[in-house]
Design a protein around this motif. Structure first.
Motif, short mmCIF file in Angstrom:
data_model
loop_
_atom_site.label_atom_id
_atom_site.label_comp_id
_atom_site.label_asym_id
_atom_site.label_seq_id
_atom_site.Cartn_x
_atom_site.Cartn_y
_atom_site.Cartn_z
N GLU A 85 0.85 -1.19 0.00
CA GLU A 85 0.00 0.00 0.00
C GLU A 85 0.89 1.23 0.00
O GLU A 85 1.97 1.23 0.59
CB GLU A 85 -0.92 0.03 1.22
CG GLU A 85 -2.00 -1.04 1.20
CD GLU A 85 -2.87 -1.02 2.44
OE1 GLU A 85 -3.86 -1.78 2.46
OE2 GLU A 85 -2.58 -0.27 3.39
N VAL A 86 0.44 2.28 -0.66
CA VAL A 86 1.10 3.58 -0.61
C VAL A 86 0.12 4.58 -0.02
O VAL A 86 -1.00 4.73 -0.51
CB VAL A 86 1.56 4.03 -2.01
CG1 VAL A 86 2.23 5.41 -1.92
CG2 VAL A 86 2.54 3.02 -2.62
N TRP A 87 0.56 5.22 1.06
CA TRP A 87 -0.31 6.14 1.79
C TRP A 87 0.14 7.58 1.57
O TRP A 87 1.34 7.89 1.56
CB TRP A 87 -0.28 5.84 3.29
CG TRP A 87 -1.09 4.63 3.65
CD1 TRP A 87 -0.76 3.32 3.48
CD2 TRP A 87 -2.39 4.64 4.24
NE1 TRP A 87 -1.77 2.50 3.93
CE2 TRP A 87 -2.80 3.29 4.40
CE3 TRP A 87 -3.26 5.65 4.65
CZ2 TRP A 87 -4.02 2.94 4.95
CZ3 TRP A 87 -4.48 5.31 5.21
CH2 TRP A 87 -4.86 3.96 5.35
N GLY B 114 -5.02 5.42 1.70
CA GLY B 114 -4.19 4.29 1.34
C GLY B 114 -4.58 3.75 -0.03
O GLY B 114 -5.75 3.52 -0.30
N PHE B 115 -3.58 3.55 -0.88
CA PHE B 115 -3.81 3.10 -2.24
C PHE B 115 -3.17 1.73 -2.47
O PHE B 115 -2.06 1.45 -2.00
CB PHE B 115 -3.17 4.07 -3.25
CG PHE B 115 -3.74 5.46 -3.23
CD1 PHE B 115 -4.78 5.81 -4.07
CD2 PHE B 115 -3.22 6.42 -2.36
CE1 PHE B 115 -5.30 7.09 -4.06
CE2 PHE B 115 -3.74 7.70 -2.34
CZ PHE B 115 -4.78 8.04 -3.19
N GLY B 116 -3.85 0.90 -3.24
CA GLY B 116 -3.22 -0.26 -3.83
C GLY B 116 -2.57 0.17 -5.14
O GLY B 116 -2.92 1.19 -5.72
N ILE B 117 -1.61 -0.64 -5.61
CA ILE B 117 -0.85 -0.26 -6.80
C ILE B 117 -0.97 -1.35 -7.86
O ILE B 117 -1.42 -2.46 -7.60
CB ILE B 117 0.62 0.04 -6.48
CG1 ILE B 117 1.31 -1.17 -5.81
CG2 ILE B 117 0.71 1.26 -5.55
CD1 ILE B 117 2.02 -2.10 -6.72
N SER B 118 -0.55 -0.98 -9.06
CA SER B 118 -0.45 -1.93 -10.16
C SER B 118 0.99 -1.95 -10.65
O SER B 118 1.56 -0.88 -10.91
CB SER B 118 -1.39 -1.52 -11.30
OG SER B 118 -1.31 -2.42 -12.39
#
Length: 384
Positions: free
Chosen positions: A275-277, A351-355
């Motif tokens: 996750e990237v916050w 909070g983001f999920g990534i690809s």
């Protein structure tokens, strides 16, 4: 923590590592995960602990960093043609480090042979003959060209042909064929090349024949098609998926045999570990918010980051969310499209999920590994 920050969940990487090792054991194949994905010794150690046969590198520079991190066997998934790098390979072999690299041209074989002759190399360098895709990356384009390169390796006293390889991950649908059909056809070419080389007796100097492919999207098909290799020598099938260890919430989750639509016998799924916050910096319009993450923090070469969680300013509770979405990403900003009535506020954490993990990891020099309550339990330093 200062923001933005990338984090990795300990429970997810433990789950993913065990799941992939179980897949390999069930299918009698070996794993040499592509270390360029993470370049993180903390994750290399977990992968090797869980049974990885080797690590894969894209460059000699990466192989050197892996060796320095304690990895004992590396496959370099490219032809090595810089004399100084070939000298390092020879020196490392003399010192007990096990390293393989690719060949795909007579010219490349000649450069290796001449360099190893000049330095008086004591041990032959094991190489894998790479099959490529027309219009694609490296690798020979035809079986006939492959046999010419294999013959050149066989003539060299300084090289030993240890197997064949390929990479199917760049194939997509074309000319009425699905991606899966094109992948199978390409993998069958690798098998055909392996049989053709064996018929010439050019694997005789190898203790085992390595047949390798398998990115993160089609490793199940690699296992299926490479099961048709039928030669007298011992065969080691090696898959090289690197992204499985952290998985993602984007393109890999859609494509992986253990992703959104599982294609493997155990039917279990890999779990997104990254996750990237970032913090909401601005809410300049009713339907828009700007969050402080960007291309310098998260991958943007696949799908855009996925909004997953919010922690409201002043709260310790984390909410899982859906509906709002990232519509654009700049160097330092993610643009969120919101309902005008959405309560997201300046100062909230998102909070983001990534690809595509590869191009998220290389943004960071250190990534906290956290438990499920976001307590930091380890730091994964990266070697980019």
């Amino acid at each position: 923590m200062p923001y933005p920050v990338a984090i990795i969940f300990d429970s997810a990487i433990e789950h993913n590592s065990a799941l992939m090792q179980d897949f390999c054991e069930r299918n009698g194949v070996s794993l040499a995960p592509h270390g360029k994905t993470t370049m993180a010794p903390a994750l290399f150690r977990r992968q090797l602990r869980d049974g990885a046969w080797a690590m894969t590198a894209a460059t000699v520079w990466q192989a050197r960093r892996m060796r320095g991190a304690g990895v004992e066997r590396v496959v370099i998934a490219n032809q090595v043609v810089v004399p100084g790098e070939i000298e390092w390979l020879a020196k490392s072999l003399d010192e007990g480090f096990e390293v393989y690299c690719y060949v795909d041209s007579v010219e490349g074989v000649d450069i290796m042979d001449q360099t190893l002759e000049r330095i008086g190399a004591a041990r032959p360098l094991p190489v894998l003959l790479e099959m490529g895709i027309s219009g694609g990356r490296t690798g020979v384009r035809t079986i006939a060209d492959g046999l010419l390169v294999a013959a050149a390796v066989d003539r060299s006293p300084h090289l030993v042909l240890a197997g064949t390889s390929g990479f199917e991950g760049i194939l997509g649908p074309l000319d009425g064929l699905s991606a899966q059909e094109r992948v199978d056809a390409f993998l069958d070419q690798v098998v055909e090349l392996t049989h053709a080389i064996d018929a010439e007796g050019w694997f005789e100097s190898a203790t085992e024949v390595i047949v390798s492919a398998g990115g993160s999207a089609y490793f199940d098909q690699v296992v299926d098609r490479f099961s048709h290799v039928n030669i007298d020598a011992p065969v080691r099938i090696v898959i090289r998926s690197g992204c499985y260890i952290t998985h993602d919430d984007g393109s890999l989750h859609q494509a992986s045999p253990m992703g959104e639509t599982p294609r493997t016998a155990q039917r279990d799924r890999l779990t997104a570990a990254i996750e990237v916050w970032g913090v909401v910096l601005s809410r300049p319009e009713p339907g828009r918010a700007l969050v402080g993450i960007g291309k310098r923090d998260a991958s943007a070469d696949g799908l855009l980051p996925v909004l997953k969680k919010i922690r409201r300013r002043g709260s310790t509770e984390i909410e899982e969310v859906s509906g709002d979405r990232v519509v654009e990403i700049h160097d330092q900003h993610a643009f969120l499209e919101l309902e005008p009535t959405d309560s997201l506020s300046v100062g909230d954490l998102v909070g983001f999920g990534i690809s595509h993990p590869c191009t998220t990891f290389d943004k960071w020099r250190a990534i906290p590994i956290v438990d499920d309550d976001y307590r930091v339990i380890e730091i994964a330093d990266t070697l980019f």
